[in-house]
Motif scaffolding. Sequence first.
Motif, PDB file in Angstrom:
ATOM      1  N   ASP A 109      88.351  13.736  53.037  1.00 51.56           N
ATOM      2  CA  ASP A 109      89.184  13.203  52.200  1.00 51.56           C
ATOM      3  C   ASP A 109      90.144  14.258  51.437  1.00 51.56           C
ATOM      4  N   HIS A 110      91.411  14.146  51.526  1.00 48.49           N
ATOM      5  CA  HIS A 110      92.228  15.314  51.034  1.00 48.49           C
ATOM      6  C   HIS A 110      93.095  14.690  49.974  1.00 48.49           C
ATOM      7  N   SER A 111      92.893  13.489  49.366  1.00 48.41           N
ATOM      8  CA  SER A 111      93.570  12.894  48.344  1.00 48.41           C
ATOM      9  C   SER A 111      93.946  13.907  46.956  1.00 48.41           C
ATOM     10  N   LYS A 112      93.059  14.735  46.735  1.00 44.28           N
ATOM     11  CA  LYS A 112      93.433  15.842  45.585  1.00 44.28           C
ATOM     12  C   LYS A 112      93.515  16.887  45.960  1.00 44.28           C
ATOM     13  N   ALA A 113      93.889  17.248  47.273  1.00 40.50           N
ATOM     14  CA  ALA A 113      94.252  18.555  47.736  1.00 40.50           C
ATOM     15  C   ALA A 113      95.638  19.218  47.195  1.00 40.50           C
ATOM     16  N   HIS A 114      96.400  18.124  46.703  1.00 42.49           N
ATOM     17  CA  HIS A 114      97.838  18.628  46.422  1.00 42.49           C
ATOM     18  C   HIS A 114      97.496  19.119  44.797  1.00 42.49           C
ATOM     19  N   LEU A 115      96.599  18.613  44.288  1.00 41.68           N
ATOM     20  CA  LEU A 115      96.403  19.334  42.869  1.00 41.68           C
ATOM     21  C   LEU A 115      96.049  20.795  43.196  1.00 41.68           C
ATOM     22  N   GLN A 116      95.199  21.209  43.983  1.00 38.59           N
ATOM     23  CA  GLN A 116      94.855  22.593  44.194  1.00 38.59           C
ATOM     24  C   GLN A 116      96.108  23.460  44.761  1.00 38.59           C
ATOM     25  N   LEU A 117      96.906  22.725  45.550  1.00 43.03           N
ATOM     26  CA  LEU A 117      98.087  23.536  46.149  1.00 43.03           C
ATOM     27  C   LEU A 117      99.196  23.626  44.870  1.00 43.03           C
ATOM     28  N   GLN A 118      99.244  22.653  43.954  1.00 37.80           N
ATOM     29  CA  GLN A 118     100.157  22.903  42.783  1.00 37.80           C
ATOM     30  C   GLN A 118      99.612  23.875  41.965  1.00 37.80           C
ATOM     31  N   ALA A 119      98.396  24.008  41.782  1.00 42.80           N
ATOM     32  CA  ALA A 119      97.742  25.038  40.949  1.00 42.80           C
ATOM     33  C   ALA A 119      98.161  26.499  41.324  1.00 42.80           C
ATOM     34  N   SER A 120      98.122  26.604  42.626  1.00 51.85           N
ATOM     35  CA  SER A 120      98.312  27.698  43.181  1.00 51.85           C
ATOM     36  C   SER A 120      99.999  28.095  43.359  1.00 51.85           C
ATOM     37  N   GLU A 121     100.635  27.076  43.657  1.00 55.77           N
ATOM     38  CA  GLU A 121     102.050  27.386  43.454  1.00 55.77           C
ATOM     39  C   GLU A 121     102.504  27.776  42.036  1.00 55.77           C
ATOM     40  N   THR A 122     101.889  27.103  41.165  1.00 55.90           N
ATOM     41  CA  THR A 122     102.054  27.703  39.836  1.00 55.90           C
ATOM     42  C   THR A 122     101.927  29.120  39.486  1.00 55.90           C
ATOM     43  N   PHE A 123     100.479  29.489  40.213  1.00 54.70           N
ATOM     44  CA  PHE A 123     100.157  31.183  40.119  1.00 54.70           C
ATOM     45  C   PHE A 123     101.087  31.931  40.947  1.00 54.70           C
ATOM     46  N   MET A 124     101.654  31.508  42.168  1.00 49.18           N
ATOM     47  CA  MET A 124     102.243  32.285  42.751  1.00 49.18           C
ATOM     48  C   MET A 124     103.869  32.322  42.222  1.00 49.18           C
ATOM     49  N   ASN A 125     104.396  31.328  41.380  1.00 48.89           N
ATOM     50  CA  ASN A 125     105.557  31.388  40.867  1.00 48.89           C
ATOM     51  C   ASN A 125     105.538  32.398  39.824  1.00 48.89           C
ATOM     52  N   PHE A 126     104.323  32.732  39.080  1.00 45.47           N
ATOM     53  CA  PHE A 126     104.046  33.760  38.059  1.00 45.47           C
ATOM     54  C   PHE A 126     104.396  35.000  38.656  1.00 45.47           C
TER      55      PHE A 126
END
Length: 203
Positions: A109-126
């Motif tokens: 199941d990958h229904s929560k995977a987008h939350l991990q990707l969003q967190a990493s996107e925030t980090f890379m924006n930093f």
Amino acid sequence: MNEFELYTRILAPKYQSAHQGYLIEDKLQEPQKVQKADIIDTSVKCHVVYRLDMDEENFLPFFNNTHSNAEQSVEYPTPKFLLAFCDYIILAVVGIKLYVVLVEMKSGDHSKAHLQLQASETFMNFVKQTALRIKAHNEYNEFDEKNIILRKVILKPALKARPTTNIAKGGRQCYSSDLIVYEGNVLPLARICKKKQALHIGF
């Protein structure tokens, strides 16, 4: 390649994956089902793979990492998904662009995977904002944030073994405006980066 060079100077080398040629997820509930994907780097000028594993080291020490359990209740428990992060970050240069590819490997199941990707996107924006802040002080005046493109990928194993010599047979893709779901035992890096030029195959 100002963008690639400055990013690799900002991110600590110790977080570079020991395996630059493939991605692997072996911390599964069923250890016999190790998920592995070889990286196809055709048409990629250069790339580096980072593995920031919160289970191995708290690389975000300024975030709360205290949890309540059956034996003890803490006053300030860690908020849900605060410490979420994706499995891999890949920096890849294709043409004149730097692609930041965030990869979350999921065998089920990958229904929560987008939350991990969003967190990493925030980090890379930093990381990007940090690069913009220090570029002039480090002689990277040609660093241009317009040359940086982010991709978010959920990587699922192929249901059946497919030959890896033919990229077109390497997996199935489902593209949306913000997320790529790729099913296969290879990761065709340039194709993932240039998703608009790739063949769209819906599930």
